[in-house]
Write a protein that holds these residues in place. Structure first.
Motif, mmCIF file in Angstrom:
data_model
loop_
_atom_site.group_PDB
_atom_site.id
_atom_site.type_symbol
_atom_site.label_atom_id
_atom_site.label_comp_id
_atom_site.label_asym_id
_atom_site.label_seq_id
_atom_site.Cartn_x
_atom_site.Cartn_y
_atom_site.Cartn_z
ATOM 1 N N THR A 4 0.842 -1.207 0.000
ATOM 2 C CA THR A 4 0.000 0.000 0.000
ATOM 3 C C THR A 4 0.868 1.245 0.000
ATOM 4 O O THR A 4 0.553 2.248 -0.677
ATOM 5 C CB THR A 4 -0.925 -0.009 1.225
ATOM 6 O OG1 THR A 4 -1.744 -1.177 1.195
ATOM 7 C CG2 THR A 4 -1.816 1.224 1.251
ATOM 8 N N SER A 45 -4.537 -1.267 -2.828
ATOM 9 C CA SER A 45 -5.398 -0.178 -2.376
ATOM 10 C C SER A 45 -5.528 -0.202 -0.846
ATOM 11 O O SER A 45 -5.148 -1.163 -0.181
ATOM 12 C CB SER A 45 -6.784 -0.310 -3.008
ATOM 13 O OG SER A 45 -7.401 -1.510 -2.566
ATOM 14 N N GLN A 46 -6.108 0.875 -0.348
ATOM 15 C CA GLN A 46 -6.346 0.958 1.093
ATOM 16 C C GLN A 46 -7.335 -0.111 1.547
ATOM 17 O O GLN A 46 -7.240 -0.635 2.665
ATOM 18 C CB GLN A 46 -6.878 2.352 1.441
ATOM 19 C CG GLN A 46 -7.076 2.581 2.942
ATOM 20 C CD GLN A 46 -5.753 2.526 3.715
ATOM 21 O OE1 GLN A 46 -4.727 2.996 3.208
ATOM 22 N NE2 GLN A 46 -5.786 1.925 4.911
ATOM 23 N N THR A 47 -8.251 -0.460 0.673
ATOM 24 C CA THR A 47 -9.241 -1.492 1.010
ATOM 25 C C THR A 47 -8.566 -2.827 1.267
ATOM 26 O O THR A 47 -8.906 -3.539 2.210
ATOM 27 C CB THR A 47 -10.257 -1.643 -0.118
ATOM 28 O OG1 THR A 47 -10.923 -0.386 -0.321
ATOM 29 C CG2 THR A 47 -11.282 -2.717 0.213
ATOM 30 N N ALA A 48 -7.601 -3.188 0.461
ATOM 31 C CA ALA A 48 -6.874 -4.440 0.650
ATOM 32 C C ALA A 48 -6.115 -4.433 1.969
ATOM 33 O O ALA A 48 -6.043 -5.458 2.684
ATOM 34 C CB ALA A 48 -5.923 -4.671 -0.515
ATOM 35 N N ASP A 55 -6.964 -2.756 4.649
ATOM 36 C CA ASP A 55 -7.948 -2.880 5.731
ATOM 37 C C ASP A 55 -8.382 -4.324 5.921
ATOM 38 O O ASP A 55 -8.570 -4.797 7.049
ATOM 39 C CB ASP A 55 -9.166 -2.005 5.437
ATOM 40 C CG ASP A 55 -8.837 -0.523 5.501
ATOM 41 O OD1 ASP A 55 -7.789 -0.176 6.105
ATOM 42 O OD2 ASP A 55 -9.602 0.289 4.960
ATOM 43 N N GLU A 56 -8.543 -5.047 4.810
ATOM 44 C CA GLU A 56 -8.939 -6.452 4.920
ATOM 45 C C GLU A 56 -7.855 -7.280 5.595
ATOM 46 O O GLU A 56 -8.141 -8.152 6.425
ATOM 47 C CB GLU A 56 -9.241 -7.006 3.531
ATOM 48 C CG GLU A 56 -10.502 -6.426 2.912
ATOM 49 C CD GLU A 56 -10.717 -6.913 1.483
ATOM 50 O OE1 GLU A 56 -9.804 -7.601 0.952
ATOM 51 O OE2 GLU A 56 -11.789 -6.642 0.911
ATOM 52 N N ASN A 78 -7.852 -6.486 9.287
ATOM 53 C CA ASN A 78 -8.986 -7.100 9.986
ATOM 54 C C ASN A 78 -8.766 -8.602 10.205
ATOM 55 O O ASN A 78 -9.090 -9.147 11.259
ATOM 56 C CB ASN A 78 -10.255 -6.868 9.179
ATOM 57 C CG ASN A 78 -11.493 -7.410 9.895
ATOM 58 O OD1 ASN A 78 -11.818 -6.962 10.988
ATOM 59 N ND2 ASN A 78 -12.151 -8.384 9.265
#
Length: 379
Positions: free
Chosen positions: A148, A154-157, A159-160, A163
């Motif tokens: 990232t 991406s930022q979404t990846a 975050d996953e 988590n």
């Protein structure tokens, strides 16, 4: 003439005799006199004073006196416990019997551990798997952070990945708790004595299956005993923590056991309005047992080797406390100072004003005066 002379002499003789008879009558019966019985010269003179029976008198004697509150109740061990099962299992072995003395930490019994050991292995395997998952999630998270930062992911990846790592870490923490509980359950299959004492009761036998919280043993420490006594509320203000207590226990004859007041309950019982008072007794020889009945006294005051008389001998006159002493045939009024009253045997101790061996009037209600003649009836 001779005849007349004889008549004259006869008349004179009668006159003399008649006069003598009149004199004697008058000497015995004076005019207006009241006839009285003759007084014997040996009769005792009448006593003018008070006569007392021996029951009206008491001798002052030296004695050890005490004022106390009566106490009674049932004895119980001060330290006692009921051991309960922490896990559900079959009783495999029991090593003690009722009446045996045990030490703190001594093994009392064992429960079957086959199921408990299997559960521990299962929880440990799950934990190992969760730790592997956490390790992989941590690697993926670190890669996602690097990619990232380079703009590849991406930022979404990121975050996953973050988590997934957090979830894996929480799962490991939960399984660590489960493993700790399973290990504790396995350890709880061994039953140890929590205190020193005697085994009072054994509630199970080998081969029985026990549930969680089932009673296994009762252990009592007899070194210190406690008696709960119900005391009327009116007597409680006289008691204090640490006050000495002397007890007699059924089965021990005249043997005395010394203790002290350990606690006083702050509230009275609703039915009897009595207040529980707790007395502790040392029982070094372990002679006392739970359930024995004791009775005795909480000592409020003591006076050793003091002059003692019945409480009925005391009189309150004006502002003084007095007694009346019978001495040398007369009553003597003595002002006295009381050393101790309201004793267990009904006597009072005199600090001054009276000596041992003197005799006092112990019957109340009599009107007595100083200096009045007095004696004991029949003496």
């Amino acid at each position: 003439m001779r005849r007349l002379a004889k008549i004259g002499l006869g008349v004179l003789a009668l006159a003399v005799i008649g006069g003598g008879g009149l004199y004697l009558f008058k000497a015995r019966q004076p005019a207006n006199a009241v006839a009285t019985a003759p007084v014997s010269p040996t009769a005792a003179p009448r006593f003018e004073g008070l006569e007392f029976s021996p029951a009206d008198l008491a001798e002052a004697r030296t004695a050890d006196l005490r004022r106390a509150v009566r106490l009674s109740g049932s004895l119980q061990p001060f330290n006692q416990t009921v051991i309960r099962a922490e896990v559900a299992a079959v009783v495999e072995e029991i090593r003690v019997r009722p009446g045996e003395r045990v030490k703190k930490g001594q093994l009392l019994a064992k429960l079957d551990t086959a199921d408990l050991a299997a559960k521990l292995r299962e929880k440990q395997s799950n934990l190992d798997s969760a730790r592997s998952t956490l390790s992989l999630a941590e690697i993926n998270r670190n890669k996602a952070v690097t990619l990232t930062q380079r703009g590849v992911k991406s930022q979404t990846a990121l975050d996953e990945a973050e988590n997934a790592w957090r979830t894996a870490r929480a799962n490991v923490a939960a399984l660590e708790q489960q493993v700790a509980m399973a290990r504790k359950a396995l350890n709880d299959a061994a039953i140890y004595a929590p205190i020193d004492g005697l085994v009072a009761e054994r509630f199970v036998n080998p081969g029985e299956r026990v549930a969680v919280d089932a009673r296994l043993f009762s252990i009592a420490d007899l070194d210190v005993m406690e008696m709960e006594a119900l005391v009327p509320a009116r007597d409680v203000p006289q008691l204090r923590i640490g006050q000495p207590v002397v007890l007699r226990v059924e089965g021990f004859g005249d043997r005395l056991f010394e203790g002290h007041i350990e606690r006083i309950n702050p509230t009275a019982q609703s039915g009897s309005r009595s207040i529980p008072v707790y007395i502790l007794l040392r029982n070094g020889d372990l002679s006392l047992r739970g359930g024995m009945f004791g009775s005795g006294e909480a000592i409020l005051a003591e006076a050793a080797n003091t002059v003692a008389i019945p409480a009925e001998a005391l009189r309150r006159e004006d502002t003084e406390t007095v007694v009346y002493v019978l001495q040398d045939g007369r009553l003597q009024r003595r002002a006295v100072t009381v050393a101790i009253d309201q004793t267990t045997d009904g006597r009072v101790g005199i600090a001054s004003g009276l000596a041992a061996g003197e005799t006092v009037i112990s019957t109340p209600g009599l009107r007595l005066n100083d200096g009045l003649a007095a004696r004991v009836a029949g003496r």
